[in-house]
Design an enzyme around this catalytic site. Structure first.
Site, PDB file in Angstrom:
ATOM      1  N   ASN A  42       0.848  -1.200   0.000  1.00 24.35           N
ATOM      2  CA  ASN A  42       0.000   0.000   0.000  1.00 24.35           C
ATOM      3  C   ASN A  42       0.880   1.245   0.000  1.00 24.35           C
ATOM      4  OD1 ASN A  42       0.647   0.716   2.865  1.00 24.35           O
ATOM      5  ND2 ASN A  42      -0.253  -1.302   3.173  1.00 24.35           N
ATOM      6  N   ASP A  83      -4.467  -6.654   5.074  1.00 19.44           N
ATOM      7  CA  ASP A  83      -5.552  -7.468   5.618  1.00 19.44           C
ATOM      8  C   ASP A  83      -5.655  -8.813   4.901  1.00 19.44           C
ATOM      9  OD1 ASP A  83      -6.537  -5.646   7.520  1.00 19.44           O
ATOM     10  OD2 ASP A  83      -7.510  -4.485   5.941  1.00 19.44           O
ATOM     11  N   LYS A  95       8.752 -17.145 -10.644  1.00 20.07           N
ATOM     12  CA  LYS A  95       8.199 -15.906 -11.184  1.00 20.07           C
ATOM     13  C   LYS A  95       7.037 -16.239 -12.124  1.00 20.07           C
ATOM     14  CE  LYS A  95       9.368 -11.828 -13.754  1.00 20.07           C
ATOM     15  NZ  LYS A  95      10.152 -11.342 -14.874  1.00 20.07           N
ATOM     16  N   LYS A 136     -11.030  -4.237  19.047  1.00 17.11           N
ATOM     17  CA  LYS A 136      -9.630  -4.632  19.203  1.00 17.11           C
ATOM     18  C   LYS A 136      -9.138  -4.441  20.641  1.00 17.11           C
ATOM     19  CE  LYS A 136      -8.827  -3.632  14.320  1.00 17.11           C
ATOM     20  NZ  LYS A 136      -7.840  -3.669  13.255  1.00 17.11           N
TER      21      LYS A 136
HETATM   22  N1  CTP Z   1      -4.224  -3.529  11.926  1.00 18.79           N
HETATM   23  C1  CTP Z   1      -3.564  -4.696  12.313  1.00 18.79           C
HETATM   24  N2  CTP Z   1      -3.632  -5.807  11.537  1.00 18.79           N
HETATM   25  C2  CTP Z   1      -4.346  -5.814  10.393  1.00 18.79           C
HETATM   26  C3  CTP Z   1      -5.018  -4.637   9.998  1.00 18.79           C
HETATM   27  C4  CTP Z   1      -4.939  -3.506  10.786  1.00 18.79           C
HETATM   28  O1  CTP Z   1      -2.901  -4.687  13.352  1.00 18.79           O
HETATM   29  N3  CTP Z   1      -4.400  -6.904   9.659  1.00 18.79           N
HETATM   30  C5  CTP Z   1      -4.143  -2.348  12.816  1.00 18.79           C
HETATM   31  C6  CTP Z   1      -3.611  -1.114  12.109  1.00 18.79           C
HETATM   32  O2  CTP Z   1      -2.220  -0.984  12.299  1.00 18.79           O
HETATM   33  C7  CTP Z   1      -4.370   0.026  12.787  1.00 18.79           C
HETATM   34  C8  CTP Z   1      -5.671  -0.601  13.218  1.00 18.79           C
HETATM   35  O3  CTP Z   1      -5.452  -2.022  13.202  1.00 18.79           O
HETATM   36  O4  CTP Z   1      -3.713   0.476  13.944  1.00 18.79           O
HETATM   37  C9  CTP Z   1      -6.836  -0.279  12.331  1.00 18.79           C
HETATM   38  O5  CTP Z   1      -6.495  -0.556  11.003  1.00 18.79           O
HETATM   39  P1  CTP Z   1      -7.543  -0.396   9.817  1.00 18.79           P
HETATM   40  O6  CTP Z   1      -6.918  -0.849   8.544  1.00 18.79           O
HETATM   41  O7  CTP Z   1      -8.133   0.969   9.872  1.00 18.79           O
HETATM   42  O8  CTP Z   1      -8.682  -1.372  10.302  1.00 18.79           O
HETATM   43  P2  CTP Z   1      -9.092  -2.802   9.886  1.00 18.79           P
HETATM   44  O9  CTP Z   1      -9.277  -3.566  11.148  1.00 18.79           O
HETATM   45  O10 CTP Z   1      -8.154  -3.404   8.875  1.00 18.79           O
HETATM   46  O11 CTP Z   1     -10.528  -2.535   9.239  1.00 18.79           O
HETATM   47  P3  CTP Z   1     -10.940  -2.039   7.764  1.00 18.79           P
HETATM   48  O12 CTP Z   1      -9.737  -2.260   6.886  1.00 18.79           O
HETATM   49  O13 CTP Z   1     -12.085  -2.897   7.444  1.00 18.79           O
HETATM   50  O14 CTP Z   1     -11.311  -0.587   7.911  1.00 18.79           O
END
Ligand code: CTP
Length: 401
Positions: free
Chosen positions: A206, A275, A285, A337
């Site tokens: 990202n 995620d 590759k 969380k």
């Molecule tokens: N986070 C994490 N592990 C993941 C995704 C997110 O530890 N797999 C942590 C991020 O570092 C951040 C918080 O959770 O501090 C929220 O991340 P965000 O991407 O906003 O939330 P998600 O739980 O991934 O929800 P969504 O993507 O559906 O908004």
């Protein structure tokens, strides 16, 4: 004894720097004064010499005998370089690496903190050139004491008047004696974007630059914490002296955090963690033999949720970048969380990723909401730490009862 090098540049407010010298001297701080030629048109070097009890540097090549190479020795000796008042000219020179006199040369040669108190005509101060130069110097860590508004010597009314000496003095004292309120606290900060490998050469990632996490790690280090920055892919650079651990994938980041989680006082998850991961990472590759192909992604671990489940006394802080229903989403994540705070950013009007500034709204477990307003990421980092410190103090008092 602490050392301040006071650089006086040409402006009507130059006389106010005299009061600053006497305030610093009263606090047993050594002051060496350097003046530009135009500053000497407003105040005589003798006035500064009498108050500072040191020879005043008035010219690069007119060095007092006491210094071998004055601009280098003072650059090394200084704890703080303060430019008071700072003209548009010196600000422009500093922002563009021009070193053609004692002051511009020494500032470039110093590792000391640099404080700048601008004073100039309102229109000049508001000009995009000056504002861009100020933004650049702020981004490299220089401290500014912004001018106040009022009637200027030129008759204009507006911003541009040198800040009051009390405020400049307070900022210098903060730089000389920084607060170490996080001393003895072990903190993990995560930053940057994690990568989900596709094949030996490709990854899904990202646009996170890592700037916010880096700003937090730097602020924590400056405030005395034992901080470890666990980071994925970064495009911003990490300042010297910060302990770093590289963890490129979700799994590696989780593993590195868990290694020291039990022994940690707080975790600030500023990383943009992927995620999803690729169900089957290709050993070789992937060739472009087909016109299209499908990658199957499966959910990856929510690291922060896992930390929330294992939490004992740790303070957990998450970040949330939301494009709609900011408060509802942020509070839902805080709850789900098991966090103590969540720092939410509204990204509906342009991305936060890679930008110098952000505008955080902090939600706390107890329901409190604090809007920081638009700040540089460095300033936001300190504001966030101030709020976390209130929670730390509250806990310390509760356990101390
Ligand atoms: N986070 C994490 N592990 C993941 C995704 C997110 O530890 N797999 C942590 C991020 O570092 C951040 C918080 O959770 O501090 C929220 O991340 P965000 O991407 O906003 O939330 P998600 O739980 O991934 O929800 P969504 O993507 O559906 O908004």
């Amino acid at each position: 004894m602490k050392n301040v090098v006071l650089c006086v540049t040409g402006g009507v407010a130059a006389y106010k720097a005299l009061e600053l010298v006497s305030r610093l001297k009263k606090h047993n701080i050594n002051v060496d004064v350097a003046m530009t030629k135009s500053a000497q048109e407003f105040v005589t070097p003798l006035s500064f010499q009498s108050l500072s009890q040191n020879p005043v540097i008035t010219d690069m090549f007119d060095e007092p005998k006491a210094y071998e190479i004055a601009h280098i020795s003072l650059a090394k000796k200084a704890d703080v370089f303060a430019v008071v008042p700072a003209t548009a000219n010196i600000i422009g020179k500093m922002a563009h690496g021009i070193s053609d006199d004692f002051i511009s040369t020494s500032i470039m040669a110093t590792k000391a903190e640099v404080l700048i108190a601008p004073a100039m005509n309102t229109q000049m101060y508001a000009s995009p050139m000056v504002q861009e130069n100020i933004a650049k110097l702020k981004s490299i860590g220089y401290t500014f004491v912004s001018p106040g508004a009022g009637r200027l010597a030129c008759g204009d009314v507006g911003e541009g008047k040198l800040a009051v000496v009390d405020d400049i003095f307070d900022e210098i004292m903060k730089l000389l004696y920084p607060k170490k309120d996080f001393a003895g606290r072990k903190v993990i900060v995560t930053a940057g974007g994690t990568e989900a490998p596709v094949d030996p050469v490709r990854v899904l990632t990202n646009r996170s630059s890592g700037k916010m996490g880096i700003a937090l790690a730097k602020a924590l280090k400056d405030r005395g914490a034992d901080v470890t920055l666990i980071h994925g892919h970064l495009t911003a650079s990490v300042p010297d002296g910060i302990k770093t651990v590289s963890a490129l994938t979700n799994e590696q980041m989780d593993h590195e955090i868990l290694k020291c989680y039990d022994d940690t006082d707080m975790v600030i998850m500023a990383a943009a963690v992927s995620d999803f991961k690729v169900r089957e990472i290709s050993k070789h590759k992937i060739k472009k033999s087909e016109d299209s192909f499908t990658l199957e992604l499966v959910k990856d671990k929510d690291i922060l949720k896992g930390l929330g489940e294992k939490k004992k006394n740790q303070i957990l802080i998450g970040f949330a970048a939301e494009s709609q229903d900011l408060e509802a989403h942020a509070r839902e994540k805080l709850e789900r969380k098991n966090l103590d705070f969540i720092a939410a950013n509204d990204i509906s009007e342009g991305m936060v990723f890679g930008k110098e500034k952000n505008s955080i709204i902090l939600y706390a477990k107890d329901g409190k909401m604090t809007a920081f307003g638009e700040l540089s990421k460095e300033e936001s980092a300190h504001r966030l730490l101030d709020e976390i410190m209130k929670e730390v103090t509250r806990r310390d008092q509760t356990t101390g009862l």
